[in-house]
Design a protein around this motif. Structure first.
Motif, short mmCIF file in Angstrom:
data_model
loop_
_atom_site.label_atom_id
_atom_site.label_comp_id
_atom_site.label_asym_id
_atom_site.label_seq_id
_atom_site.Cartn_x
_atom_site.Cartn_y
_atom_site.Cartn_z
N LYS A 28 118.89 -28.56 -23.29
CA LYS A 28 119.60 -28.16 -22.07
C LYS A 28 120.20 -29.37 -21.37
O LYS A 28 121.34 -29.33 -20.90
N ILE A 29 119.43 -30.43 -21.29
CA ILE A 29 119.90 -31.66 -20.65
C ILE A 29 121.02 -32.29 -21.48
O ILE A 29 122.03 -32.75 -20.93
N LEU A 30 120.86 -32.29 -22.80
CA LEU A 30 121.88 -32.85 -23.68
C LEU A 30 123.22 -32.13 -23.56
O LEU A 30 124.27 -32.76 -23.66
N GLU A 31 123.17 -30.83 -23.38
CA GLU A 31 124.40 -30.03 -23.44
C GLU A 31 124.97 -29.67 -22.07
O GLU A 31 126.05 -29.10 -21.99
N GLU A 32 124.27 -30.05 -21.00
CA GLU A 32 124.76 -29.73 -19.65
C GLU A 32 126.07 -30.47 -19.38
O GLU A 32 126.18 -31.67 -19.60
N ARG A 33 127.05 -29.71 -18.89
CA ARG A 33 128.35 -30.29 -18.55
C ARG A 33 128.59 -30.16 -17.05
O ARG A 33 128.26 -29.16 -16.45
N LYS A 34 129.21 -31.18 -16.50
CA LYS A 34 129.70 -31.12 -15.13
C LYS A 34 131.21 -31.08 -15.21
O LYS A 34 131.79 -31.54 -16.22
N PRO A 35 131.89 -30.54 -14.20
CA PRO A 35 133.36 -30.45 -14.26
C PRO A 35 134.02 -31.78 -14.61
O PRO A 35 133.71 -32.81 -14.02
N LYS A 36 134.88 -31.71 -15.61
CA LYS A 36 135.67 -32.88 -16.05
C LYS A 36 134.81 -34.05 -16.53
O LYS A 36 135.23 -35.20 -16.49
N LYS A 37 133.59 -33.76 -16.98
CA LYS A 37 132.69 -34.79 -17.50
C LYS A 37 132.15 -34.34 -18.85
O LYS A 37 132.00 -33.15 -19.11
N TRP A 38 131.85 -35.30 -19.70
CA TRP A 38 131.22 -34.99 -20.98
C TRP A 38 129.74 -34.71 -20.76
O TRP A 38 129.11 -35.28 -19.86
N SER A 39 129.18 -33.89 -21.64
CA SER A 39 127.73 -33.74 -21.68
C SER A 39 127.13 -35.01 -22.30
O SER A 39 127.86 -35.83 -22.87
N LYS A 40 125.84 -35.17 -22.21
CA LYS A 40 125.17 -36.32 -22.83
C LYS A 40 125.40 -36.31 -24.34
O LYS A 40 125.61 -37.35 -24.97
N LYS A 41 125.41 -35.13 -24.92
CA LYS A 41 125.66 -35.00 -26.36
C LYS A 41 127.09 -35.45 -26.69
O LYS A 41 127.32 -36.15 -27.68
N GLU A 42 128.03 -35.08 -25.84
CA GLU A 42 129.42 -35.50 -26.06
C GLU A 42 129.59 -37.00 -25.85
O GLU A 42 130.43 -37.63 -26.51
#
Length: 146
Positions: free
Chosen positions: A25-39
């Motif tokens: 969940k933490i790895l894949e969480e996205r914020k607007p106009k930001k990459w996820s940790k996975k990205e």
């Protein structure tokens, strides 16, 4: 370069086992106009691929070397890092970076002075680009860990 290489190896060895244990969940969480940790990890793969080309091509092409650019957002999207298995993504990141470490350890000292043209009138040498790569890596690892 020795201290840069040691820092590089430390970053790799500390995080190759850390990335896969981050909660999905933490790895894949996205914020607007930001990459996820996975990205972000995927972006680090793209950065490694492009720098692998840069660090090798500079040895045999005309000087100053014309820096290749790339679109980080487009590559993260095209490569679908968000849907990639974290173990596989981590191994991809690790193996490419291990090759970069090998290159940095065996680079001809004369090559460290080869100039890179950024295309905007500014020049830097290979030593700067290699050092900057490790700083870039550390910056993004800190984002992943925050």
């Amino acid at each position: 370069m020795e201290s840069v290489i040691l820092k590089f190896e430390k970053l790799l060895n500390e995080n190759v086992h850390y990335f896969p244990i981050i909660d999905q969940k933490i790895l894949e969480e996205r914020k607007p106009k930001k990459w996820s940790k996975k990205e972000i990890i995927g972006h680090l793969v793209d950065s490694a691929v492009h720098n692998l080309v840069r660090f090798t091509e500079i040895n045999y092409v005309d000087k100053p070397y014309q820096r290749r650019t790339y679109d980080p957002d487009a590559l993260v999207d095209i490569n679908k890092y968000q849907t990639m298995d974290i173990e596989e993504l981590t191994q991809l990141w690790f193996v490419i970076n291990k090759q970069l470490v090998r290159l940095m350890k065996t680079v001809d000292p004369k090559a460290l002075e080869y100039e890179i043209d950024f295309g905007d009138g500014s020049l830097a040498d290979l030593r700067f680009i290699m050092t900057d790569y490790v700083e870039h890596l550390e910056h993004h690892i800190n984002q992943i860990k925050s």
